[in-house]
Design a protein around this motif. Structure first.
Motif, PDB file in Angstrom:
ATOM      1  N   LEU A 320       0.821  -1.205   0.000  1.00  0.00           N
ATOM      2  CA  LEU A 320       0.000   0.000   0.000  1.00  0.00           C
ATOM      3  C   LEU A 320       0.857   1.259   0.000  1.00  0.00           C
ATOM      4  N   GLY A 321       0.783   2.042  -1.075  1.00  0.00           N
ATOM      5  CA  GLY A 321       1.510   3.301  -1.163  1.00  0.00           C
ATOM      6  C   GLY A 321       0.764   4.409  -0.444  1.00  0.00           C
ATOM      7  N   ILE A 322       1.509   5.247   0.268  1.00  0.00           N
ATOM      8  CA  ILE A 322       0.931   6.389   0.981  1.00  0.00           C
ATOM      9  C   ILE A 322       1.627   7.653   0.484  1.00  0.00           C
ATOM     10  N   ALA A 323       0.912   8.488  -0.256  1.00  0.00           N
ATOM     11  CA  ALA A 323       1.496   9.716  -0.796  1.00  0.00           C
ATOM     12  C   ALA A 323       1.848  10.662   0.343  1.00  0.00           C
ATOM     13  N   LEU A 330       6.824  15.359  -3.742  1.00  0.00           N
ATOM     14  CA  LEU A 330       5.915  14.263  -3.415  1.00  0.00           C
ATOM     15  C   LEU A 330       6.631  12.920  -3.523  1.00  0.00           C
ATOM     16  N   ILE A 331       6.523  12.107  -2.469  1.00  0.00           N
ATOM     17  CA  ILE A 331       7.037  10.742  -2.519  1.00  0.00           C
ATOM     18  C   ILE A 331       5.926   9.792  -2.101  1.00  0.00           C
ATOM     19  N   VAL A 332       6.053   8.521  -2.496  1.00  0.00           N
ATOM     20  CA  VAL A 332       5.019   7.534  -2.171  1.00  0.00           C
ATOM     21  C   VAL A 332       5.687   6.280  -1.599  1.00  0.00           C
ATOM     22  N   PRO A 333       6.035   6.293  -0.308  1.00  0.00           N
ATOM     23  CA  PRO A 333       6.568   5.085   0.322  1.00  0.00           C
ATOM     24  C   PRO A 333       5.474   4.042   0.490  1.00  0.00           C
ATOM     25  N   ASN A 334       5.871   2.787   0.635  1.00  0.00           N
ATOM     26  CA  ASN A 334       4.905   1.687   0.666  1.00  0.00           C
ATOM     27  C   ASN A 334       4.910   0.931   1.984  1.00  0.00           C
ATOM     28  N   ILE A 335       3.730   0.473   2.380  1.00  0.00           N
ATOM     29  CA  ILE A 335       3.584  -0.444   3.497  1.00  0.00           C
ATOM     30  C   ILE A 335       3.522  -1.845   2.907  1.00  0.00           C
ATOM     31  N   ARG A 336       4.546  -2.655   3.140  1.00  0.00           N
ATOM     32  CA  ARG A 336       4.615  -3.993   2.565  1.00  0.00           C
ATOM     33  C   ARG A 336       3.584  -4.918   3.216  1.00  0.00           C
ATOM     34  N   ASP A 337       2.908  -5.708   2.385  1.00  0.00           N
ATOM     35  CA  ASP A 337       1.932  -6.699   2.868  1.00  0.00           C
ATOM     36  C   ASP A 337       0.931  -6.073   3.831  1.00  0.00           C
ATOM     37  N   ALA A 338       0.406  -4.928   3.440  1.00  0.00           N
ATOM     38  CA  ALA A 338      -0.546  -4.217   4.294  1.00  0.00           C
ATOM     39  C   ALA A 338      -1.810  -5.033   4.539  1.00  0.00           C
ATOM     40  N   ASP A 339      -2.146  -5.912   3.591  1.00  0.00           N
ATOM     41  CA  ASP A 339      -3.363  -6.713   3.739  1.00  0.00           C
ATOM     42  C   ASP A 339      -3.268  -7.720   4.884  1.00  0.00           C
ATOM     43  N   GLY A 370       4.803  -1.085  -4.973  1.00  0.00           N
ATOM     44  CA  GLY A 370       3.495  -0.542  -4.636  1.00  0.00           C
ATOM     45  C   GLY A 370       2.448  -1.093  -5.581  1.00  0.00           C
ATOM     46  N   THR A 371       1.318  -1.530  -5.036  1.00  0.00           N
ATOM     47  CA  THR A 371       0.254  -2.101  -5.880  1.00  0.00           C
ATOM     48  C   THR A 371      -1.004  -1.237  -5.909  1.00  0.00           C
ATOM     49  N   PHE A 372      -1.193  -0.390  -4.898  1.00  0.00           N
ATOM     50  CA  PHE A 372      -2.340   0.522  -4.812  1.00  0.00           C
ATOM     51  C   PHE A 372      -1.929   1.636  -3.870  1.00  0.00           C
ATOM     52  N   SER A 373      -2.449   2.851  -4.096  1.00  0.00           N
ATOM     53  CA  SER A 373      -2.006   3.987  -3.273  1.00  0.00           C
ATOM     54  C   SER A 373      -3.175   4.772  -2.694  1.00  0.00           C
ATOM     55  N   ILE A 374      -2.869   5.473  -1.594  1.00  0.00           N
ATOM     56  CA  ILE A 374      -3.815   6.375  -0.932  1.00  0.00           C
ATOM     57  C   ILE A 374      -3.163   7.747  -0.828  1.00  0.00           C
ATOM     58  N   SER A 375      -3.910   8.802  -1.133  1.00  0.00           N
ATOM     59  CA  SER A 375      -3.441  10.174  -0.978  1.00  0.00           C
ATOM     60  C   SER A 375      -4.375  10.889  -0.010  1.00  0.00           C
ATOM     61  N   ASN A 376      -3.844  11.289   1.128  1.00  0.00           N
ATOM     62  CA  ASN A 376      -4.659  11.935   2.168  1.00  0.00           C
ATOM     63  C   ASN A 376      -4.682  13.445   1.946  1.00  0.00           C
ATOM     64  N   ILE A 377      -5.533  13.888   1.020  1.00  0.00           N
ATOM     65  CA  ILE A 377      -5.628  15.322   0.732  1.00  0.00           C
ATOM     66  C   ILE A 377      -6.430  16.061   1.800  1.00  0.00           C
ATOM     67  N   GLY A 378      -7.081  15.313   2.676  1.00  0.00           N
ATOM     68  CA  GLY A 378      -7.868  15.936   3.738  1.00  0.00           C
ATOM     69  C   GLY A 378      -7.032  16.727   4.715  1.00  0.00           C
ATOM     70  N   VAL A 379      -5.738  16.370   4.877  1.00  0.00           N
ATOM     71  CA  VAL A 379      -4.890  17.102   5.819  1.00  0.00           C
ATOM     72  C   VAL A 379      -4.677  18.538   5.370  1.00  0.00           C
ATOM     73  N   GLY A 395      -4.867   1.775  -9.435  1.00  0.00           N
ATOM     74  CA  GLY A 395      -5.824   2.526  -8.642  1.00  0.00           C
ATOM     75  C   GLY A 395      -5.163   3.388  -7.582  1.00  0.00           C
ATOM     76  N   ILE A 396      -5.773   4.546  -7.305  1.00  0.00           N
ATOM     77  CA  ILE A 396      -5.343   5.421  -6.211  1.00  0.00           C
ATOM     78  C   ILE A 396      -6.579   6.091  -5.625  1.00  0.00           C
ATOM     79  N   LEU A 397      -6.642   6.139  -4.299  1.00  0.00           N
ATOM     80  CA  LEU A 397      -7.790   6.709  -3.595  1.00  0.00           C
ATOM     81  C   LEU A 397      -7.374   7.982  -2.875  1.00  0.00           C
TER      82      LEU A 397
END
Length: 456
Positions: A320-323, A330-339, A370-379, A395-397
């Protein structure tokens, strides 16, 4: 004998790096595995360890200079009859690939850094600057002649540069520990130069905002009408990746506003649990968990389009990539095996990624894949957007801000906590119905966290 050290392959197909700072100078004696320099690639700041023990004879690049992989970086005088290099298939001199080649740790676990010797041809500090410093900030006479490069992170160095502060002077007050942003701000306040640089919430502003009145006007007092900033490092890499993604994968973005009051109530309950205090579970952790669960029901969003092989590659794991917005871009580090992680595991991983990104210590390995990413624009107080897919992902959310607003609830109008989700996906891999189904699954979990118990 002379031994030449060329910029090694730092992994992930990176072809160049910028020298951030040298930690040695000509005439210095270095040990095997001693840190020679910090270099900035398109993904991270990396410390280069020495593959030789000997005396530095030549530095082939200045700080701030971009060097291609394989180009000469530094030269040593070493003892022995044969130069310690290996011959490649073409008979040319080659050096070991240093990916994963760590620097020798000290007792504190930090890489060893040597102070430069007095009389070095490339001193670490301008003694005229030291002498001109305020009396209470001036280092001792001994420090002025033998002083180490200030230990700090790239964001702190950038902050000091924007304020026009010499980090050597700040480090002289700090001592042996790493210089922080607060140290820079305190020093600036003490010498009558308040910290007016942009905050972390607006990392991109520092690239164009003048840092002092001198930056606004030329020598004759005329207004400066434009500033030119070299495109390099993370920003250069990110721009190229986004252009490639935008013009390769056909993007579709769908939106959904969800009542997350139940999730926010759950988080308030978890915060009251003392056994969970250290995990700092927030809305993003719950979103991450919901995404991992929903991807199990919509595998097309956890896939990639392999154009060369003519195949769709489905991943049976979630990296899981986290923008993350940083001073370097901008960088997108990943959480390995987040599932495979629990909610508390995800919260801990998110905290780690945020801290390493802010300090500039995210490693190239953490940015790879990274297989899927999340961008927390709410901050940033933003509700919705149309995020661009990271290359190689389908996909990116984007997660919007949580806002208290009037909403229909059980047949009446009530103040509820709402969040807007924005999903961009590759239309080659997914049709609109599948994308909408995934977004609805995520929204249902956030609306009723208990639904997660029903998903497999």
């Amino acid at each position: 004998m002379n031994a030449e050290f060329r910029l090694p392959d730092l992994g992930e197909g990176l072809t160049e790096a910028e020298v951030v700072q040298w930690l040695v100078a000509p005439g210095d004696t270095v040990a095997l595995n001693q840190t020679l320099a910090e270099v900035e690639t398109a993904k991270a700041v990396v410390e280069l360890p020495s593959p030789y023990a000997g005396t530095v004879s030549t530095l082939h690049a200045e700080a701030g200079e971009t060097v291609a992989v394989g180009s000469a970086l530094i030269e040593f005088d070493i003892e022995g009859e044969d130069e310690p290099t290996v011959a490649d298939d073409a008979g040319a001199k080659a050096q070991p690939n240093l990916v994963g080649y760590g620097a020798a740790p000290t007792a504190t676990g930090r890489p060893a850094r040597r102070a430069r010797r007095a009389g070095s041809s490339r001193p670490t500090a301008d003694t005229a600057v030291l002498e001109a410093a305020p009396h209470d900030a001036s280092p001792s006479a001994n420090t002025a002649t033998v002083i180490a490069r200030p230990r700090s992170t790239p964001p702190v160095r950038a902050h000091a540069k924007r304020l026009g502060i010499d980090l050597v002077l700040v480090a002289a007050e700090v001592g042996d520990r790493v210089t922080t942003r607060n140290d820079v701000d305190a020093y600036a306040e003490r010498i009558g130069r308040p910290a007016t640089a942009p905050t972390d919430a607006t990392p991109d502003a520092g690239a164009t905002a003048p840092s002092s009145p001198a930056a606004l006007f030329g020598a004759g007092g005329e207004a400066v009408r434009e500033t030119r900033i070299p495109i390099r490092g993370v920003r250069k890499h990110t721009a190229a990746a986004m252009v490639q993604s935008a013009f390769t994968a056909p993007h579709v973005t769908v939106f959904h506003t969800v009542d997350v009051t139940a999730t926010m109530d759950l988080l308030a309950t978890l915060r009251e649990d003392r056994s969970l205090a250290e995990h700092r579970i927030g809305p993003l952790a719950v979103v991450a968990k919901a995404v991992c669960l929903a991807l199990g029901r919509t595998p097309g969003l956890n896939s990639r389009w392999d154009e060369a092989a003519g195949e769709i590659v489905q991943h049976h794991y979630v990296d899981l990539g986290i923008a993350a917005a940083t001073d370097r871009g901008l960088i997108v580090p990943n959480i390995r095996d987040a599932d495979r992680m629990t909610l508390t595991d995800l919260a801990t991983a998110l905290k780690y990624l945020a801290e390493t990104a802010r300090s500039g210590k995210t490693s190239p390995a953490e940015l790879a894949g990274g297989t899927f990413s999340i961008s927390n624009i709410g901050v940033f107080g933003v509700d919705a957007g149309t995020p661009i897919l990271p290359p190689g992902q389908s996909g990116i959310l984007a997660v919007g801000a949580v806002r208290r607003q009037p909403w229909e609830y059980r047949g009446e109008i009530a103040l509820r906590q709402l969040m807007t989700l924005s999903l961009s996906f590759d239309h080659r891999l997914m049709d609109g119905a599948e994308g909408a189904r995934f977004l609805k699954d995520v929204a249902d979990i956030l609306a009723e966290p208990g639904r997660a118990m029903l998903l497999r």
